[in-house]
Enzyme design. Structure first.
Site, PDB file in Angstrom:
ATOM      1  CG  HIS A 194      18.148 -20.322  24.152  1.00  0.00           C
ATOM      2  ND1 HIS A 194      17.695 -21.856  23.348  1.00  0.00           N
ATOM      3  CD2 HIS A 194      18.273 -19.888  22.886  1.00  0.00           C
ATOM      4  CE1 HIS A 194      17.113 -21.770  22.129  1.00  0.00           C
ATOM      5  NE2 HIS A 194      17.423 -20.479  21.614  1.00  0.00           N
ATOM      6  N   GLY A 217      18.489 -17.764  15.008  1.00  0.00           N
ATOM      7  CA  GLY A 217      19.279 -18.445  15.201  1.00  0.00           C
ATOM      8  C   GLY A 217      19.819 -19.000  13.373  1.00  0.00           C
ATOM      9  N   GLY A 218      19.524 -20.303  13.164  1.00  0.00           N
ATOM     10  CA  GLY A 218      19.257 -20.714  11.482  1.00  0.00           C
ATOM     11  C   GLY A 218      20.338 -19.382  10.796  1.00  0.00           C
ATOM     12  CG  ASN A 239      21.553 -18.258  19.854  1.00  0.00           C
ATOM     13  OD1 ASN A 239      22.543 -19.051  19.588  1.00  0.00           O
ATOM     14  ND2 ASN A 239      20.150 -19.913  20.332  1.00  0.00           N
ATOM     15  CD1 TRP A 240      26.051 -16.677  14.380  1.00  0.00           C
ATOM     16  CD2 TRP A 240      27.898 -17.187  15.269  1.00  0.00           C
ATOM     17  NE1 TRP A 240      26.420 -15.476  14.161  1.00  0.00           N
ATOM     18  CE2 TRP A 240      28.194 -16.232  14.395  1.00  0.00           C
ATOM     19  CE3 TRP A 240      29.587 -17.701  15.312  1.00  0.00           C
ATOM     20  CZ2 TRP A 240      29.587 -15.023  14.057  1.00  0.00           C
ATOM     21  CZ3 TRP A 240      30.893 -16.971  14.900  1.00  0.00           C
ATOM     22  CH2 TRP A 240      30.371 -15.911  14.463  1.00  0.00           C
TER      23      TRP A 240
END
Ligand code: PGA
Length: 249
Positions: free
Chosen positions: A97, A231-232, A9-10
């Site tokens: 989310h 994520g990150g 997930n950018w």
């Protein structure tokens, strides 16, 4: 169908040049993974066509960070329909989310409607559920994730549960560097699987919240953790691929 999945997930990161570079690096190595998990990247919507074009014919697919709860076209400024996302090449759509729930006031009901719209368009919804730190401290984790899950099942109909992917993402672990321990995550995953009833055994349930190259293997080694929503660490090709490798079957 239950299987291994790693999705990156950018969030709201990137530009065209960065997307090109990151995908080049990912694709360079993704083809060499042995028994790879299903792999997806989930860029900001404006980059979906660029990403879909680059990923065509590769083992990595593209997803959307959200999907409109309304089917068809209409006066819904700022929204993007499931059909549009599908036509642009998406296979998955995140729904619910925690950043959408907390920052944009998305209710359990709205999240359910978004899941319905995703399914109607032929997208696999990745339904995010998770408790805040206060809720965990008050021993309400199971109540909260069950409420979020049941709202989606009520909207889609329990008979469509097998078409969902669930992501357990404790809010206190997202972007904080504080990961749930493998045992904490496993306990919630097993609970969710149980609450999915007869089809629970067939559903992919991934964990998200500060998954990194150095903790992925321990998390994915747990019985009910089928991969991750990253994520990150998904913005760094090496990290993302190490995490994919940890989820390999
Ligand atoms: P994180 O984000 O890996 O940066 O904690 C996970 C997510 O929000 O999906």
């Amino acid at each position: 169908m239950r299987g291994r999945l790693v999705a990156g997930n950018w969030k709201m990161h990137g530009n065209r040049a960065m997307v090109r570079e990151l995908l080049d690096e990912i694709l360079d190595q993704a083809g060499q993974l042995v028994s790879p998990p299903a792999m997806a990247v989930i860029p900001p919507a404006v980059f979906i066509p660029q990403v879909a074009e680059r990923l065509a014919g590769s083992p990595v697919v593209v997803g959307a960070q959200n999907v409109c709860d309304q089917e068809g076209e209409g006066a819904f400024t700022g929204e993007i329909s499931g059909a549009m996302l599908r036509e642009a090449g998406c296979s998955y759509a995140l729904v619910g989310h925690s950043e959408r729930r907390a920052l944009y006031a998305e209710s359990d009901e709205l999240v359910g409607q978004r899941a319905v719209a995703a399914l109607a368009a032929g997208l696999t919804p990745i339904v995010c559920v998770g408790e805040t730190l206060d809720e965990r401290d008050a021993d309400r984790t199971e109540d909260v994730v069950d409420r979020q899950l049941q709202a989606v099942l009520a909207a889609t109909g329990a008979e469509r549960a097998a078409e969902l992917v669930i992501a357990y993402e404790p809010v206190w672990a997202i972007g904080t560097g504080r990961t749930a321990t493998p045992e904490q995550a496993q306990a919630v995953h097993a609970f969710l699987r149980g609450r999915l009833g007869a089809v629970g055994a067939d559903i992919t349930i991934v964990y998200g919240g500060s998954v990194k190259a150095d903790n992925a293997e321990a998390l994915f080694g747990m019985d009910d953790i089928d991969g991750g929503l990253i994520g990150g660490a998904s913005l760094k090709a090496d990290q993302f691929l190490t995490i994919c490798r940890a989820a390999a079957g």
